[in-house]
Design an enzyme around this catalytic site. Structure first.
Site, PDB file in Angstrom:
ATOM      1  CD  GLU A   1      -3.212   0.616   1.996  1.00 34.74           C
ATOM      2  OE1 GLU A   1      -3.194  -0.458   2.627  1.00 34.74           O
ATOM      3  OE2 GLU A   1      -4.176   1.383   1.973  1.00 34.74           O
TER       4      GLU A   1
ATOM      5  CG  ASP B   1      10.539  10.764  -5.310  1.00 33.86           C
ATOM      6  OD1 ASP B   1      11.432  11.057  -4.486  1.00 33.86           O
ATOM      7  OD2 ASP B   1       9.484  10.208  -4.986  1.00 33.86           O
TER       8      ASP B   1
HETATM    9  N1  LIG Z   1       5.537  -3.184  -9.920  1.00 31.20           N
HETATM   10  C1  LIG Z   1       5.428  -3.737  -8.705  1.00 31.20           C
HETATM   11  N2  LIG Z   1       5.627  -5.049  -8.523  1.00 31.20           N
HETATM   12  C2  LIG Z   1       5.498  -5.600  -7.293  1.00 31.20           C
HETATM   13  N3  LIG Z   1       5.183  -4.920  -6.186  1.00 31.20           N
HETATM   14  C3  LIG Z   1       4.978  -3.612  -6.287  1.00 31.20           C
HETATM   15  C4  LIG Z   1       5.080  -2.948  -7.543  1.00 31.20           C
HETATM   16  N4  LIG Z   1       4.814  -1.639  -7.348  1.00 31.20           N
HETATM   17  C5  LIG Z   1       4.572  -1.501  -6.039  1.00 31.20           C
HETATM   18  N5  LIG Z   1       4.664  -2.676  -5.384  1.00 31.20           N
HETATM   19  C6  LIG Z   1       4.457  -2.915  -3.955  1.00 31.20           C
HETATM   20  O1  LIG Z   1       3.432  -2.073  -3.478  1.00 31.20           O
HETATM   21  C7  LIG Z   1       3.887  -1.177  -2.487  1.00 31.20           C
HETATM   22  C8  LIG Z   1       3.251   0.182  -2.657  1.00 31.20           C
HETATM   23  O2  LIG Z   1       3.714   0.763  -3.844  1.00 31.20           O
HETATM   24  P1  LIG Z   1       3.416   2.249  -4.275  1.00 31.20           P
HETATM   25  O3  LIG Z   1       4.205   2.518  -5.509  1.00 31.20           O
HETATM   26  O4  LIG Z   1       1.967   2.479  -4.325  1.00 31.20           O
HETATM   27  O5  LIG Z   1       3.859   3.101  -3.079  1.00 31.20           O
HETATM   28  P2  LIG Z   1       5.273   3.499  -2.562  1.00 31.20           P
HETATM   29  O6  LIG Z   1       6.137   3.952  -3.672  1.00 31.20           O
HETATM   30  O7  LIG Z   1       5.780   2.390  -1.710  1.00 31.20           O
HETATM   31  O8  LIG Z   1       4.868   4.681  -1.624  1.00 31.20           O
HETATM   32  P3  LIG Z   1       4.424   6.156  -2.026  1.00 31.20           P
HETATM   33  O9  LIG Z   1       3.096   6.076  -2.680  1.00 31.20           O
HETATM   34  O10 LIG Z   1       4.352   6.803  -0.688  1.00 31.20           O
HETATM   35  O11 LIG Z   1       5.499   6.688  -2.900  1.00 31.20           O
HETATM   36  C9  LIG Z   1       5.392  -1.176  -2.636  1.00 31.20           C
HETATM   37  O12 LIG Z   1       6.037  -0.922  -1.447  1.00 31.20           O
HETATM   38  C10 LIG Z   1       5.683  -2.568  -3.160  1.00 31.20           C
HETATM   39  O13 LIG Z   1       5.779  -3.474  -2.105  1.00 31.20           O
END
Ligand SMILES: Nc1ncnc2c1ncn2[C@@H]1O[C@H](COP(=O)(O)OP(=O)(O)OP(=O)(O)O)[C@@H](O)[C@H]1O
Lengths: 370, 365
Positions: A23, A137
């Site tokens: 998330e 970023d």
């Molecule tokens: N392409 C992907 N493949 C597998 N898991 C993913 C992928 N993208 C995101 N995740 C998982 O989902 C989580 C949340 O990802 P998301 O990109 O929404 O947020 P973030 O980058 O961790 O946080 P923020 O939104 O605060 O930048 C990640 O920490 C990761 O564990």
């Protein structure tokens, strides 16, 4: 049903959501697969209805750029569809990220491994910059790692294009530890060099296994940088004292990178220092970096499939060997390298609104110690 | 797709300095791949879309009251176009009012055109679609303003007029937000010209650029961007402003990469077609004729899309019924699975069970 709705339904049917895996600030991420092939994917579900200004800027940026950019070292957006009031991004599934790998103390990085990660990062970044996209970023947890070891630049939620050289931009971007001094001084006319600084910080972090310049506040960030690299003179960086938010933060001598990175090769330190040049215009470009002697010298970059991977068992090479790049006990200026850094890298506050929102989520760097 | 255009596109595209030396992203762009048509194809798309829309609406009328569609004069594709064009002309006015950059204006106009390649005005009236396209464009070009500030400055408009449509518009665009514009290409060509040694400053007065830009703006009223590349449009507009300068630019490009045929010849037909289009159709439509169309639209628009109408309510009820059934089925499935003990492959605590249920509720695809 209208044609548009029908097309959306068709798209939606191509993908199956399996299980929630994470998330973020504005999205929930699921593991899923392509119905026809079983190919593993990540489905990022962004709630749309909750914003009073409609589609969220981060989501818009992410979709806008990922729709256009296709490169081995940039995360692939496979599809976009909606379900009710949610926007779903279908992304290639990536097992881990560089932050997790850096933090896994059971893994040992060889210089050739670091070189491979750097090469992939610069390749992805060169592609973005060649296409006039600033990432804004870059940090280890936005560099995702595929199961075959390929590194992919992800999270384009703060990206923008820079076709207009004289265009004023916000300086409130990039997570603090990876933010270059020109942004900390409030520069509004910046360019690709901001991303290069971040890559420099990541490069150093790969060798140190802990964040290189972990400032605790924006002001402290400048101090941390200057303690590590020396306070810039007018000659180092002409005009920097005229930048909007310039403040003197004290005089620190320049100590050679060698003092901290004791075992790194000359080429390594040369490239690192060129990523961390104060004067943005003199900082190395992504393309130039790819032609740097570092990448042509021995050892050659590890093959992606041979790179250290997250291990659930703890029986890998012990950490004491480290990688021979760093003297963990060096009294390097400003570098708290002795213990894994405990400051949280990502501090965000959900519920901010648009306008300030996408920036605010990066801007909220209030101290939260875990 | 305008396959015939693509080779010409390449030569023109490669010339503009704004596009860099490597293979320009433009050729890998969603615009190049998904939003370029031959004139014939464009016509087909619109005719078919219109015919399908009329058939659906006719059915809706008939379902409501048999025989009621016979007297209705539905809009044809040309009339739909006319109405869209009228609303295209509102965008520069609004952008002037808000002082939005040219990027916003051009992008919003592209969005509006693209939207009506997937939708009919009989379903979605262009007024609110235009307002939504413009609001979306402020965001996609990174010039966001709050919705409140936006709608409070536009008479008789509330935030929901925009919010209700934003997702539909984004979806109709295929979430392809990046647009390549002729005014940017023109700027690139203009920069190229400054470095031509044999073209002294007095031969390329600033007003040539201004005139060319005026024609680029006029081109936004036409289908040019759906058929030609930004560089082709820019060159054609430059050629209207000054054929000589256009020729010089083309010659300088031919000199760099000589081919069997000079660039200006290769481009001649294309530029001719664009120029014709800009001169012919590059202005807002006659308001009187549009008023007639708009009047008829009131009688033939899709009642399912008219908030509050009988057909609209029926449709909403139907949607809700379907969603309800789906939810019930899902909940039942889960309840049954929970009762059988091992729903997710491992033993769950009661707390976890509750969480799973909550999650399912929230997961609404
Ligand atoms: N392409 C992907 N493949 C597998 N898991 C993913 C992928 N993208 C995101 N995740 C998982 O989902 C989580 C949340 O990802 P998301 O990109 O929404 O947020 P973030 O980058 O961790 O946080 P923020 O939104 O605060 O930048 C990640 O920490 C990761 O564990």
């Amino acid at each position: 049903m209208d044609a548009v709705e029908r097309a959306n339904t068709e798209r939606q049917k191509r993908w199956v959501k399996d299980q929630k895996v994470g998330e973020g600030t504005y999205a929930v991420v699921y593991r899923g697969r392509e119905f026809a092939t079983g190919r593993k994917v990540a489905i990022k579900k962004i709630k749309v209805g909750q914003f009073k200004d409609g589609l969220d800027m981060s989501a818009i940026r992410e979709v806008k750029y990922l729709r256009e950019l296709h490169h081995q070292n940039v995360i692939e957006l496979l599809d976009v569809f909606s379900s009710k009031t949610n926007l779903n991004l279908v992304l290639e599934f990536l097992d881990s990220d560089l932050e997790k790998i850096i933090k896994d103390r059971t893994l040992v990085f060889l210089p050739a491994d670091i070189k491979a990660w750097m090469a992939m990062t610069f390749r992805g970044l060169e592609f973005c910059h060649r296409n006039f996209v600033l990432h804004r970023d870059l940090k280890p947890n936005n560099l995702l790692i595929a199961s075959d070891g390929q590194l992919k630049i992800a999270d384009f939620g703060l990206a923008r294009d820079f076709t207009d050289p004289g265009h004023k931009m916000t300086c409130q971007v990039i997570t603090r530890w990876y933010r270059p001094p020109e942004l900390l001084f409030g520069s509004r006319y910046y360019s690709t060099a901001v991303d290069i600084w971040s890559v420099g910080c990541i490069f150093a972090e790969l060798m140190l296994r802990t964040p290189y310049l972990p400032g605790e506040t924006d002001m402290d960030q400048l101090k941390t940088i200057f303690r590590a690299l020396g306070t810039p003179t007018e000659e180092d960086w002409p005009g920097h004292t005229k930048l909007p938010d310039y403040v003197p933060v004290g005089q620190f001598p320049r100590t050679p990178l060698r003092d901290l990175f004791t075992a790194a090769t000359t080429d390594t330190l040369n490239l690192l220092s060129k990523c961390l040049i104060y004067e943005p215009r003199k900082r190395i470009g992504a393309k130039e970096a790819l032609h740097h002697a570092y990448f042509f010298a021995l050892p050659y970059p590890s093959h992606p499939s041979k790179l250290p991977k997250l291990s659930n068992n703890t029986s890998s090479r012990p950490l004491d060997e480290v990688d021979g790049n760093v003297d963990m006990n060096a009294s390097g200026p400003g570098v708290k390298a002795s213990a894994p850094n405990r400051l949280k890298r990502k501090l965000s506050s959900p519920g901010d609104e648009l306008g300030g929102r996408p920036l605010a989520r990066r801007l909220d760097f209030t101290q939260k110690r875990s | 797709m305008a396959a015939e255009n693509s080779t010409k596109a390449t030569s023109a595209e490669a010339g503009s300095s704004s596009l860099g030396k490597k293979k320009p992203l433009y050729e890998a762009s969603t615009q190049y791949k998904n939003w370029r048509y031959s004139p014939e194809r464009l016509e087909d798309v619109r005719t078919q879309l219109n015919a399908a829309a009329v058939a659906v609406i006719r059915n809706t009328f008939e379902a409501d009251e048999p025989g009621s569609s016979s007297g209705v004069a539905f809009l044809d594709a040309g009339e739909e176009q006319l109405l869209v064009k009228l609303y295209i002309s509102k965008i520069p006015q609004l952008c002037g009012h808000f002082r939005f950059p040219e990027e916003v204006e051009a992008t919003a106009i592209s969005y509006l055109k693209r939207f009506y390649l997937k939708n009919t005005v009989m379903d979605w009236h262009p007024k609110n679609v235009m307002l939504t396209a413009l609001f979306l464009a402020t965001k996609t070009t990174n010039n966001p303003i709050s919705l409140e500030a936006y709608t409070s400055n536009i008479p008789k408009t509330s935030p929901s007029d925009v919010l209700d449509l934003e997702f539909l518009v984004a979806q109709s665009l295929g979430f392809e937000f990046a647009v390549w514009h002729a005014h940017r290409a023109l700027w690139g060509i203009w920069l190229d010209l400054q470095s031509l040694p044999d073209l002294s400053a007095d031969l390329r007065p600033q007003d040539v650029y201004e005139i060319a830009l005026k024609h680029v703006r006029a081109s936004r009223f036409t289908d040019a961007e759906l058929i030609y590349t930004p560089s082709q449009i820019a060159l054609a507009c430059l050629s209207i402003a000054s054929p000589l300068i256009c020729q010089r630019w083309a010659d300088s490009k031919s000199a760099v990469s000589p081919s069997s045929q000079p660039l200006s010849e290769v481009l001649e037909d294309t530029l001719g077609a664009i120029k014709f289009m800009v001169m012919q159709a590059g202005q807002p439509p006659d308001v009187e004729s549009v008023r007639e169309v708009d009047r008829r639209l009131k009688l033939c628009k899709n009642p399912e899309k008219v908030v509050g109408s009988k057909a609209y309510l029926a449709r909403i009820a139907e949607d809700e019924h379907r969603a309800e059934q789906k939810r019930n089925k899902k909940a039942n499935d889960v309840r049954r699975a929970l009762a059988e003990g091992d729903p997710f492959g491992s033993e769950l605590t009661d707390k976890e069970k509750a969480e799973r249920l909550a999650e399912l509720d929230e997961d609404d695809d």
